[in-house]
Scaffold this motif. Structure first.
Motif, PDB file in Angstrom:
ATOM      1  N   THR A 268      41.980  34.315  25.821  1.00  0.00           N
ATOM      2  CA  THR A 268      42.798  34.009  27.060  1.00  0.00           C
ATOM      3  C   THR A 268      43.658  35.074  27.140  1.00  0.00           C
ATOM      4  OG1 THR A 268      42.148  31.734  26.809  1.00  0.00           O
ATOM      5  CG2 THR A 268      43.814  32.365  28.429  1.00  0.00           C
ATOM      6  N   ALA A 269      44.541  35.118  26.011  1.00  0.00           N
ATOM      7  CA  ALA A 269      45.668  36.206  26.451  1.00  0.00           C
ATOM      8  C   ALA A 269      45.133  37.615  26.531  1.00  0.00           C
ATOM      9  CB  ALA A 269      46.767  36.129  24.911  1.00  0.00           C
ATOM     10  N   GLU A 270      44.149  38.097  26.022  1.00  0.00           N
ATOM     11  CA  GLU A 270      43.714  39.426  25.991  1.00  0.00           C
ATOM     12  C   GLU A 270      43.064  39.582  27.599  1.00  0.00           C
ATOM     13  OE1 GLU A 270      42.940  43.221  26.130  1.00  0.00           O
ATOM     14  OE2 GLU A 270      43.972  42.146  24.538  1.00  0.00           O
ATOM     15  N   ALA A 271      42.476  38.445  28.188  1.00  0.00           N
ATOM     16  CA  ALA A 271      41.878  38.558  29.503  1.00  0.00           C
ATOM     17  C   ALA A 271      43.046  38.711  30.379  1.00  0.00           C
ATOM     18  CB  ALA A 271      40.971  37.213  29.796  1.00  0.00           C
ATOM     19  N   LEU A 272      44.154  37.676  30.219  1.00  0.00           N
ATOM     20  CA  LEU A 272      45.242  37.929  30.975  1.00  0.00           C
ATOM     21  C   LEU A 272      45.853  39.571  30.967  1.00  0.00           C
ATOM     22  CD1 LEU A 272      47.146  36.210  32.985  1.00  0.00           C
ATOM     23  CD2 LEU A 272      48.688  35.600  30.921  1.00  0.00           C
ATOM     24  N   ARG A 273      46.004  39.756  29.713  1.00  0.00           N
ATOM     25  CA  ARG A 273      46.444  41.306  29.878  1.00  0.00           C
ATOM     26  C   ARG A 273      45.710  42.480  30.693  1.00  0.00           C
ATOM     27  NH1 ARG A 273      46.893  39.868  24.168  1.00  0.00           N
ATOM     28  NH2 ARG A 273      49.149  39.386  23.502  1.00  0.00           N
ATOM     29  N   GLU A 274      44.324  41.996  30.487  1.00  0.00           N
ATOM     30  CA  GLU A 274      43.362  43.021  31.262  1.00  0.00           C
ATOM     31  C   GLU A 274      43.753  42.715  32.759  1.00  0.00           C
ATOM     32  OE1 GLU A 274      41.211  45.851  32.727  1.00  0.00           O
ATOM     33  OE2 GLU A 274      42.143  45.918  30.443  1.00  0.00           O
ATOM     34  N   ALA A 275      43.699  41.466  33.119  1.00  0.00           N
ATOM     35  CA  ALA A 275      44.010  41.218  34.477  1.00  0.00           C
ATOM     36  C   ALA A 275      45.289  41.699  35.108  1.00  0.00           C
ATOM     37  CB  ALA A 275      43.878  39.836  34.703  1.00  0.00           C
ATOM     38  N   GLN A 276      46.328  41.851  34.343  1.00  0.00           N
ATOM     39  CA  GLN A 276      47.625  42.319  34.521  1.00  0.00           C
ATOM     40  C   GLN A 276      47.607  43.777  34.715  1.00  0.00           C
ATOM     41  OE1 GLN A 276      50.542  40.636  31.977  1.00  0.00           O
ATOM     42  NE2 GLN A 276      50.695  38.762  33.172  1.00  0.00           N
ATOM     43  N   ARG A 277      46.750  44.372  33.701  1.00  0.00           N
ATOM     44  CA  ARG A 277      46.825  45.743  33.798  1.00  0.00           C
ATOM     45  C   ARG A 277      45.734  46.205  35.231  1.00  0.00           C
ATOM     46  NH1 ARG A 277      46.165  45.619  27.875  1.00  0.00           N
ATOM     47  NH2 ARG A 277      43.930  45.096  28.033  1.00  0.00           N
ATOM     48  N   ALA A 278      44.660  45.895  35.392  1.00  0.00           N
ATOM     49  CA  ALA A 278      44.002  45.904  36.502  1.00  0.00           C
ATOM     50  C   ALA A 278      44.757  45.559  37.818  1.00  0.00           C
ATOM     51  CB  ALA A 278      42.740  44.976  36.819  1.00  0.00           C
ATOM     52  N   ASP A 279      45.566  44.635  37.815  1.00  0.00           N
ATOM     53  CA  ASP A 279      46.597  44.480  39.058  1.00  0.00           C
ATOM     54  C   ASP A 279      47.540  45.752  39.377  1.00  0.00           C
ATOM     55  OD1 ASP A 279      45.073  41.965  39.764  1.00  0.00           O
ATOM     56  OD2 ASP A 279      46.795  40.848  38.704  1.00  0.00           O
ATOM     57  N   GLN A 280      48.163  46.139  38.216  1.00  0.00           N
ATOM     58  CA  GLN A 280      48.969  47.293  38.371  1.00  0.00           C
ATOM     59  C   GLN A 280      48.162  48.728  38.556  1.00  0.00           C
ATOM     60  OE1 GLN A 280      50.501  47.283  34.244  1.00  0.00           O
ATOM     61  NE2 GLN A 280      51.899  45.535  34.595  1.00  0.00           N
ATOM     62  N   ARG A 281      47.040  48.694  38.032  1.00  0.00           N
ATOM     63  CA  ARG A 281      46.379  49.840  38.684  1.00  0.00           C
ATOM     64  C   ARG A 281      46.033  50.066  39.973  1.00  0.00           C
ATOM     65  NH1 ARG A 281      43.662  48.948  33.455  1.00  0.00           N
ATOM     66  NH2 ARG A 281      41.967  47.872  34.652  1.00  0.00           N
ATOM     67  N   ARG A 282      45.831  48.652  40.595  1.00  0.00           N
ATOM     68  CA  ARG A 282      45.382  48.463  41.979  1.00  0.00           C
ATOM     69  C   ARG A 282      46.704  48.702  42.784  1.00  0.00           C
ATOM     70  NH1 ARG A 282      44.245  43.438  41.824  1.00  0.00           N
ATOM     71  NH2 ARG A 282      42.301  43.925  41.073  1.00  0.00           N
ATOM     72  N   GLU A 283      47.716  48.073  42.286  1.00  0.00           N
ATOM     73  CA  GLU A 283      49.160  48.475  42.964  1.00  0.00           C
ATOM     74  C   GLU A 283      49.464  49.955  43.034  1.00  0.00           C
ATOM     75  OE1 GLU A 283      51.947  46.012  40.942  1.00  0.00           O
ATOM     76  OE2 GLU A 283      50.953  44.048  41.771  1.00  0.00           O
ATOM     77  N   VAL A 284      49.153  50.516  42.015  1.00  0.00           N
ATOM     78  CA  VAL A 284      49.599  52.078  41.938  1.00  0.00           C
ATOM     79  C   VAL A 284      48.546  52.852  43.087  1.00  0.00           C
ATOM     80  CG1 VAL A 284      49.296  54.095  40.627  1.00  0.00           C
ATOM     81  CG2 VAL A 284      50.558  52.079  39.661  1.00  0.00           C
ATOM     82  N   SER A 285      47.255  52.358  42.939  1.00  0.00           N
ATOM     83  CA  SER A 285      46.276  53.108  43.995  1.00  0.00           C
ATOM     84  C   SER A 285      46.773  52.860  45.537  1.00  0.00           C
ATOM     85  CB  SER A 285      44.881  52.491  43.640  1.00  0.00           C
ATOM     86  OG  SER A 285      43.924  53.015  44.476  1.00  0.00           O
ATOM     87  N   VAL A 286      47.114  51.405  45.626  1.00  0.00           N
ATOM     88  CA  VAL A 286      47.491  51.065  47.089  1.00  0.00           C
ATOM     89  C   VAL A 286      48.790  51.915  47.324  1.00  0.00           C
ATOM     90  CG1 VAL A 286      48.310  49.387  48.595  1.00  0.00           C
ATOM     91  CG2 VAL A 286      46.479  48.992  47.108  1.00  0.00           C
ATOM     92  N   ARG A 287      49.687  52.352  46.611  1.00  0.00           N
ATOM     93  CA  ARG A 287      50.938  52.842  46.973  1.00  0.00           C
ATOM     94  C   ARG A 287      50.517  54.332  47.210  1.00  0.00           C
ATOM     95  NH1 ARG A 287      53.527  49.609  42.984  1.00  0.00           N
ATOM     96  NH2 ARG A 287      53.476  51.341  41.533  1.00  0.00           N
ATOM     97  N   ARG A 288      49.694  54.735  46.336  1.00  0.00           N
ATOM     98  CA  ARG A 288      49.309  56.311  46.214  1.00  0.00           C
ATOM     99  C   ARG A 288      48.736  56.519  47.935  1.00  0.00           C
ATOM    100  NH1 ARG A 288      46.160  56.486  42.257  1.00  0.00           N
ATOM    101  NH2 ARG A 288      47.846  57.208  40.766  1.00  0.00           N
ATOM    102  N   MET A 289      47.780  55.654  48.274  1.00  0.00           N
ATOM    103  CA  MET A 289      46.894  55.665  49.484  1.00  0.00           C
ATOM    104  C   MET A 289      48.001  55.733  50.540  1.00  0.00           C
ATOM    105  SD  MET A 289      44.173  56.549  48.750  1.00  0.00           S
ATOM    106  CE  MET A 289      43.397  56.333  50.483  1.00  0.00           C
ATOM    107  N   GLU A 290      48.991  54.854  50.382  1.00  0.00           N
ATOM    108  CA  GLU A 290      49.960  54.427  51.560  1.00  0.00           C
ATOM    109  C   GLU A 290      51.038  55.930  51.709  1.00  0.00           C
ATOM    110  OE1 GLU A 290      52.119  51.189  50.171  1.00  0.00           O
ATOM    111  OE2 GLU A 290      50.521  49.695  51.479  1.00  0.00           O
TER     112      GLU A 290
END
Length: 201
Positions: A167-189
């Motif tokens: 569960t801890a590893e799944a949560l870490r990966e979810a947070q990493r994916a969310d961070q990558r998505r946020e970076v991508s959105v900011r880059r596109m903006e």
């Protein structure tokens, strides 16, 4: 053996914490997302021992109740409904904790599960949407169930520990994916701001 409360009494202990007593603490934790891992670390300290106790102390009535919770979890899994499966997941774990025969442990874990279901630590339904997470959790729940009904405390402890670690590893990966998505959105903006609209060139 300790003076073990019956299952209904244990349930009352777990669910009887007044909401007004939980809310200030819940708001504090919700304001600090990193406490999700503090929660999982604390849960890992207790979950293995509680699950071992469940294998040792569970009555036949407890086993029947756990079988029902496990079937509900299997049914929710087959429906591919993340919210329903997350709810069945919580009900399964609460049934395990009520089997431990320790009123304090049941109370503490019950309080934490109330906050977990309210989304204080993290969005459990979101985890179930992640690729491979649902099937992995299902395998781990089956291992916990099998160890308890076999009355094998050590296997139950190991299965519970493995589930919390996963569960801890799944949560870490979810947070990493969310961070990558946020970076991508900011880059596109940022690109959109630097590009001139057509007709202005």
């Amino acid at each position: 053996m300790p003076n073990t409360p019956t299952a209904p009494e244990s349930l009352a202990i777990a669910s009887g914490t007044p909401q007004q007593h939980r809310e200030p603490f819940a708001r504090l934790l919700h304001a600090h997302p990193e406490t999700a891992f503090d929660y999982l670390e604390f849960r890992r300290l207790l979950a293995g021992q509680i699950t071992a106790f469940a294998a040792e102390r569970g009555s036949e009535e407890d086993m029947v109740r756990l079988q029902q919770r496990m079937q509900e979890l299997e049914d929710a899994h087959s429906l591919d409904d993340p919210a329903q499966e997350a709810a069945a997941d919580a009900a399964f774990h609460q049934a395990v904790y009520q089997m431990a025969g320790n009123a304090i442990m049941t109370h503490v874990m019950g309080t934490l599960f109330h906050m977990l279901k309210d989304g204080v630590f993290y969005d459990r339904s979101d985890l179930y949407l992640r690729r491979g997470v649902r099937d992995g959790f299902m395998r781990q729940h089956r291992a916990i169930y099998a160890a308890i009904v076999a009355r094998n405390p050590e296997a139950a402890r190991a299965a519970a520990d493995a589930h919390i670690a996963s569960t801890a590893e799944a949560l870490r990966e979810a947070q990493r994916a969310d961070q990558r998505r946020e970076v991508s959105v900011r880059r596109m903006e940022g690109l959109a701001l630097t590009q001139k609209p057509r007709g202005e060139e």
